[in-house]
Each structure stands twice: as structure tokens, then as C-alpha cells.
Design an enzyme around this catalytic site. Sequence first.
Site, PDB file in Angstrom:
ATOM      1  N   GLY A   1       0.689  -1.184   0.087  1.00 57.59           N
ATOM      2  CA  GLY A   1       0.043  -0.063   0.118  1.00 57.59           C
ATOM      3  C   GLY A   1       0.825   1.272  -0.021  1.00 57.59           C
ATOM      4  O   GLY A   1       2.162   1.085   0.153  1.00 57.59           O
TER       5      GLY A   1
ATOM      6  N   HIS B   1      -1.618  -8.602   0.553  1.00 63.33           N
ATOM      7  CA  HIS B   1      -2.656  -9.639  -0.072  1.00 63.33           C
ATOM      8  C   HIS B   1      -2.771  -9.511  -1.518  1.00 63.33           C
ATOM      9  O   HIS B   1      -2.763 -10.436  -2.185  1.00 63.33           O
ATOM     10  CB  HIS B   1      -4.014  -9.391   0.563  1.00 63.33           C
ATOM     11  CG  HIS B   1      -4.982 -10.254   0.378  1.00 63.33           C
ATOM     12  ND1 HIS B   1      -6.546 -10.030  -0.012  1.00 63.33           N
ATOM     13  CD2 HIS B   1      -4.821 -11.810   0.022  1.00 63.33           C
ATOM     14  CE1 HIS B   1      -7.011 -11.120  -0.085  1.00 63.33           C
ATOM     15  NE2 HIS B   1      -6.172 -12.089  -0.071  1.00 63.33           N
TER      16      HIS B   1
ATOM     17  N   ALA C   1       0.262  -2.038   8.693  1.00 64.81           N
ATOM     18  CA  ALA C   1      -0.295  -0.978   7.799  1.00 64.81           C
ATOM     19  C   ALA C   1      -1.450  -1.690   7.118  1.00 64.81           C
ATOM     20  O   ALA C   1      -2.082  -0.794   6.366  1.00 64.81           O
ATOM     21  CB  ALA C   1       0.653  -0.406   6.993  1.00 64.81           C
TER      22      ALA C   1
ATOM     23  N   LYS D   1      -9.888   9.328  12.336  1.00 64.43           N
ATOM     24  CA  LYS D   1     -11.253   8.878  12.463  1.00 64.43           C
ATOM     25  C   LYS D   1     -11.615   7.870  13.759  1.00 64.43           C
ATOM     26  O   LYS D   1     -12.627   7.732  13.881  1.00 64.43           O
ATOM     27  CB  LYS D   1     -11.624   8.236  11.009  1.00 64.43           C
ATOM     28  CG  LYS D   1     -11.336   9.328   9.958  1.00 64.43           C
ATOM     29  CD  LYS D   1     -11.660   8.648   8.689  1.00 64.43           C
ATOM     30  CE  LYS D   1     -11.507   9.681   7.735  1.00 64.43           C
ATOM     31  NZ  LYS D   1     -10.147  10.523   7.861  1.00 64.43           N
TER      32      LYS D   1
ATOM     33  N   LYS E   1     -11.022   1.027  13.478  1.00 64.65           N
ATOM     34  CA  LYS E   1      -9.573   1.468  14.130  1.00 64.65           C
ATOM     35  C   LYS E   1      -9.634   1.694  15.475  1.00 64.65           C
ATOM     36  O   LYS E   1      -8.757   1.435  15.969  1.00 64.65           O
ATOM     37  CB  LYS E   1      -9.393   2.754  13.246  1.00 64.65           C
ATOM     38  CG  LYS E   1      -8.887   2.480  11.779  1.00 64.65           C
ATOM     39  CD  LYS E   1      -7.663   1.828  11.950  1.00 64.65           C
ATOM     40  CE  LYS E   1      -6.983   1.927  10.231  1.00 64.65           C
ATOM     41  NZ  LYS E   1      -5.795   0.699  10.309  1.00 64.65           N
TER      42      LYS E   1
ATOM     43  N   VAL F   1      -3.666  11.292   4.427  1.00 67.31           N
ATOM     44  CA  VAL F   1      -2.304  11.365   3.860  1.00 67.31           C
ATOM     45  C   VAL F   1      -2.366  11.589   2.218  1.00 67.31           C
ATOM     46  O   VAL F   1      -3.225  11.020   1.595  1.00 67.31           O
ATOM     47  CB  VAL F   1      -1.711   9.923   4.064  1.00 67.31           C
ATOM     48  CG1 VAL F   1      -0.360   9.844   3.241  1.00 67.31           C
ATOM     49  CG2 VAL F   1      -1.792   9.364   5.311  1.00 67.31           C
TER      50      VAL F   1
ATOM     51  N   VAL G   1      -8.155  12.250  -1.479  1.00 74.11           N
ATOM     52  CA  VAL G   1      -8.763  13.429  -2.353  1.00 74.11           C
ATOM     53  C   VAL G   1      -7.642  13.944  -3.540  1.00 74.11           C
ATOM     54  O   VAL G   1      -8.351  14.152  -4.734  1.00 74.11           O
ATOM     55  CB  VAL G   1      -9.225  14.365  -1.463  1.00 74.11           C
ATOM     56  CG1 VAL G   1     -10.394  14.112  -0.949  1.00 74.11           C
ATOM     57  CG2 VAL G   1      -8.120  15.216  -0.835  1.00 74.11           C
TER      58      VAL G   1
ATOM     59  N   THR H   1     -17.417  17.780  -1.146  1.00 75.23           N
ATOM     60  CA  THR H   1     -18.345  17.416  -0.443  1.00 75.23           C
ATOM     61  C   THR H   1     -19.286  18.611   0.290  1.00 75.23           C
ATOM     62  O   THR H   1     -20.405  18.736   0.224  1.00 75.23           O
ATOM     63  CB  THR H   1     -18.336  16.324   0.971  1.00 75.23           C
ATOM     64  OG1 THR H   1     -17.065  17.006   1.694  1.00 75.23           O
ATOM     65  CG2 THR H   1     -17.834  15.034   0.113  1.00 75.23           C
TER      66      THR H   1
ATOM     67  N   ARG I   1     -20.753  12.465   2.331  1.00 78.79           N
ATOM     68  CA  ARG I   1     -21.261  11.119   2.067  1.00 78.79           C
ATOM     69  C   ARG I   1     -21.416  10.486   3.561  1.00 78.79           C
ATOM     70  O   ARG I   1     -21.384  10.984   4.908  1.00 78.79           O
ATOM     71  CB  ARG I   1     -20.174  10.581   1.607  1.00 78.79           C
ATOM     72  CG  ARG I   1     -19.698  11.265   0.236  1.00 78.79           C
ATOM     73  CD  ARG I   1     -18.191  10.718  -0.410  1.00 78.79           C
ATOM     74  NE  ARG I   1     -17.224  10.800   0.172  1.00 78.79           N
ATOM     75  CZ  ARG I   1     -15.979  10.444  -0.051  1.00 78.79           C
ATOM     76  NH1 ARG I   1     -15.944   9.763  -0.919  1.00 78.79           N
ATOM     77  NH2 ARG I   1     -14.881  10.779   0.724  1.00 78.79           N
TER      78      ARG I   1
END
Length: 606
Positions: free
Chosen positions: A286, A309, A359, A405, A417, A443, A450, A467, A534
Site C-alpha cells: 500500500g 494480500h 499498515a 477517524k 480502527k 495522507v 482526495v 462534499t 457522504r
Amino acid sequence: MSYTKRISLLMVLDSIIVLTAIYAGYFILNPTLKVFTIPTLIFSSICLLISHHLFAFIYRLYQKAWEYASVGEMVAIIRAITLSIVTTACMQILINHDVYVRVMAVTWMLHILLIGGSRFSWRMYRDHYIKPKHEIKRALIIGAGSAGSMLVRQLVKNYDTELLPVGFVDDDPKKYKLQIYGVQVFGQTKDIPELVEKLQVDNIIIAIPSMSKQDIQTIYQECSKTSAKTQIMPMIEDIVSGKVSVNQFRDVQVEDLLGRDPVELDTQSISEKLTGKTILVTGAGGSIGSEICRQVSKFKPQKLLLLGHGENSIYGIDMELRSKYKTDIEIVPIIADIQDRNRIFEVMEMHTPDVIYHAAAHKHVPLMEYNPKEAVKNNVIGTKNVAEAADTFGVKIFVLVSSDKAVNPTNVMGSTKRIAEMIIQNLNKHSDTSFVAVRFGNVLGSRGSVIPLFKRQIQAGGPVTVTHPDMTRYFMTIPEASRLVLQAGALARGGEIFVLDMGEPVKIVDLAKNLIRLSGYSMDEIGISYAGIRPGEKMYEELLGENEVHSKEIFPKIFIGRTVEFDFERVSNLIENHHGFDKEYIANYVLDLANKNEGILMKSAN
């Protein structure tokens, strides 16, 4: 022209000049003084000619690029000519027992005038009469300090550059109206829009490499009011080390406009934890995980385990690190799903890592609202599998990559999380492993952030979708996020939650506007539309809850917190029964669980 021909031509030219100078001095003064005889003149000419060529080679007058001649070259000419005149005078004393001072003085002056004139005339001809082969762009330089002066000197000397410096901007009032290499300081930062129009500027170059992010942001706000392209000069250390040249500018990036400076690492403490050790990174393919791998590799671990994965992403980071570090580090790519408990335990038993950076996670807020079971399976169950395997096989440090979050969560992703933080903190109570978590803001440039979305929308001609006009977020760069993970591991005692002081939150709409301007478009060309908040999103994000706030830093710009006792039985119940819960129940249960167990207090830095 070849090197040999060039030197031969200059030697012939200098020989003519030397003889002209001494003969001119003789005919100017000798009719009056009558001190020179013809044999003396011939002898002095030969001495002067030989000594001139000798000192010309010593001071490398024939090796210099005279199209770039400046004060340094003029000093070399004066030294070579003066020494050749002195040598000739000494020879006159030895042979004739006298020195003809006036003749030699006139010869010296004519010598300097003709030699210097012959060299600098080429530069003047080149600067004023040879037309460039490319279009010239007028440049305004921000910063009249050492870096700006170096830049202007390079641009003025470099015939091949397309940039012509036409003015400086500097906030130091003492520099106002001064000229540096013929380029005037016209005003201050606030005058940029007016000067761009007045001087017909095409490019603006920010030439203050040590400038803070806040100052860059302030300057860019003024530059963005113009149609000129804004770029930044490279760092001085990169120029000195030869990595880049002075005039290799880079475009202003969104990262430059965060308004704060990055956290500096305690490399010594990190090195003690990583050098020569076995390091496991989950989610290594990632955006965050792969950057953690890059940062870890700089500290030369003995073995680096890349667990993920997706085979394509693991293949990519594996090849990248192998090509850079070759045989320095044993790199092991591992394809595994953290939800597969047996496979994770198998990996731990085989490699027994010293440090784990966890991570791997599902992180997209709207997607997890629609798929709460998958969020629980990956973020909760997966974390539990990796953490318990770390505990079983004696891993020294376990660092969980968490999220802002997780504070007072209003969405499934943030809740999972938060529960993941509870899992590792509960384990930390009875484990020899030091379990810690690191909370990030958003990040920049990571997958699903975004910035890539905005760039695609800009490339498609707009509009950029935001948004809500008042929505704010904390932002950090991928390298900075990864460095924070490493620093957290070095500071870990067990049970902490590390948080970066991320400065002031940024309005998403301001980020969109900056990105539009950085892409070379105006707001009228692209435009911004508002889609509404959203599912699961907050208007404002938090890094610490109200009862977490503490003014003391554990490390420059890093704060630390720890949860108090919480009801872990409810977490266990979720883990045991999540397969039997339907989607709506899972979402509500997870949110309720995270918020009811949210009591977090700050831990003393001592």
C-alpha cells in the site's frame, strides 16, 4: 573548435597583444626619455613574452570559458600580467643594471587593457548580439539572498537557459532598489501581482530553499493571483552535492502548501531498533506500507518481510527495494491475508520478526459504511491475528497504523480502527511485546485520497467535486506519515497512542482551489461543485478527544496518549459473533462499542 586549436589561437593573440603593448609603451615614452635602445627593447619583449605565457598557464588563462567571464577572471588576468611585468623588470636589472619604470608602467596598463578587452569583448558580443535559439521567458526571483543571487548569476551566465531574470522580490527593506548582477530588487511579497504585470513576467522562481511551509503558502497565495508559472529552486545541499543544478526548478506541490514543517526524526534511536534486525511490514504494497518499507530500508535491517494480500503491489515494492539495496538487505515478499490466522502464525514462527509495522487495513470511509462486515474482518479480526501472533512469538515492538477517524468515531472505518487500538492496548497489559498505535490525519497522495481524485477530475476538464464548502481535514505527506510510524516504534514503551501535531486543519475546498491553480488552470476553467457529505463523514476531524488534550510533547511535534480501563468483553463478543450479525447490526454495534469505550487520558511524557 578543438581544445588545442583554442589554446593556440589564444597564445597567438596574446603574443600579438604583449608585443603591441611594449612597443606602444616604447614609442610613447622613448622619444622623450630616450632610455630604451633597440637591443634593450628586443630583450625586454622576449622576456615579457615568455613570462606572460608562463603565468598565463599558471593562472589558467587559456583554459577559462571567457563567454562567462566575471570578476574572478579579471583578477587572474591582473595577477598574470603584473607578475610578467615584474619578472621582465627583474631581468632588466640583472642584464642592464637598470629598470625602465615608466615604460614598464605604460606597458602594464596597455597589457591589461588589451588582454582584458580581448577576453571580455567576446562575452559582451555574446550577451548583446547573438540571438538565443529559443524563446526567452521573463522571470521574477523571490528572495534576494545568497540562493537568489546564485540563481541570477547562473541564469545570466548560462546562455542556454530560457529564463531571463528581470527583477527580485524581497521582504527585507534594506535591499529595496539594490541591484544584484544587474537585476534590481523591486519590492516585497505583497507587490508580486503588480510587479508581474509591470515587468511582463512569465515565470516566478521562489529562491529561498530554507523557507518554512507557512511562508511558502503565504508567497504562493500572492503568486496565484497572477498568470505566471510558479516554481521553487532546489535545496542548497542538493546543489552543492551535485544532485541537481541551480536552474533545475520544480513545480510547487500541494505538499508545499500544508502550512507547517515536517517532523525531524531521532535517527539514533530508530537505528537502534531497526539496524541488523528482522522487520515485518503488513500491507507492504500500500501507499503507507510501501513508504514504511523504503524508510526502514535506509536503516539497513538484516531482513525485511513484505507482507500483503495483493501480489502486484508486493511485487512492485519488492523489485524497487531489491534494485536499490541488492544484497545489503534480505528482502522476503510474503503473500498472505491477515484474516487467515493460521497463515499469519506460520509466518511469525518462520521469521520471528523483532519489529512489526501493521499498515494492512480497509480505510475508505464510504465503502466501509456499505461493507461493515469486511471492515470488522480486516481491521479488527486481522489486527487481532497479527497482534496475538506477535505476542506469541516474542516480537519486541508492534506499531499499529491507526487514524484520526478513531476519535469519537461516526463511521464504521473509524470505529474499527478504535477497536483495533483497544485490542492492542488490552494485549499490552500482559505481553512482553510493546504495543503502540499511531494516529494519522489524511495522507496526501495515498490511494483513495482526495488528491488523485481531484487530479483525475481536473484532467477530465472538471468540475472538481467537494462534499461541503466548510469541511476541513488534517493532512500530512506519505513520507512524513511513514517517518512518524518509525519514530513511534523508537519511542514505544507500551500502550501509547502517538499523534502528530499537524498544525491547522485545511479546508478541502481550499485544497481543491490550490490544486486547480497548480495544474495550470483557473477556477473559471475547471470549477468546483458540492456533492454533500457522504455516509459516515464528519464535517471536522479530531486528532485527540477532549480528555486527551495535553500540551506537553513527548518528542518535537509528537504527542502521546493512553486509554484508561474499558470493557473488553464487548470487544470479545463482537469478535466471536460478527459472522452472525447482519450488516446493519454490525455497523450500529461497532459504532456504539467504539464510542462507549472511548475514555482516553493523556500519559505523562515522563
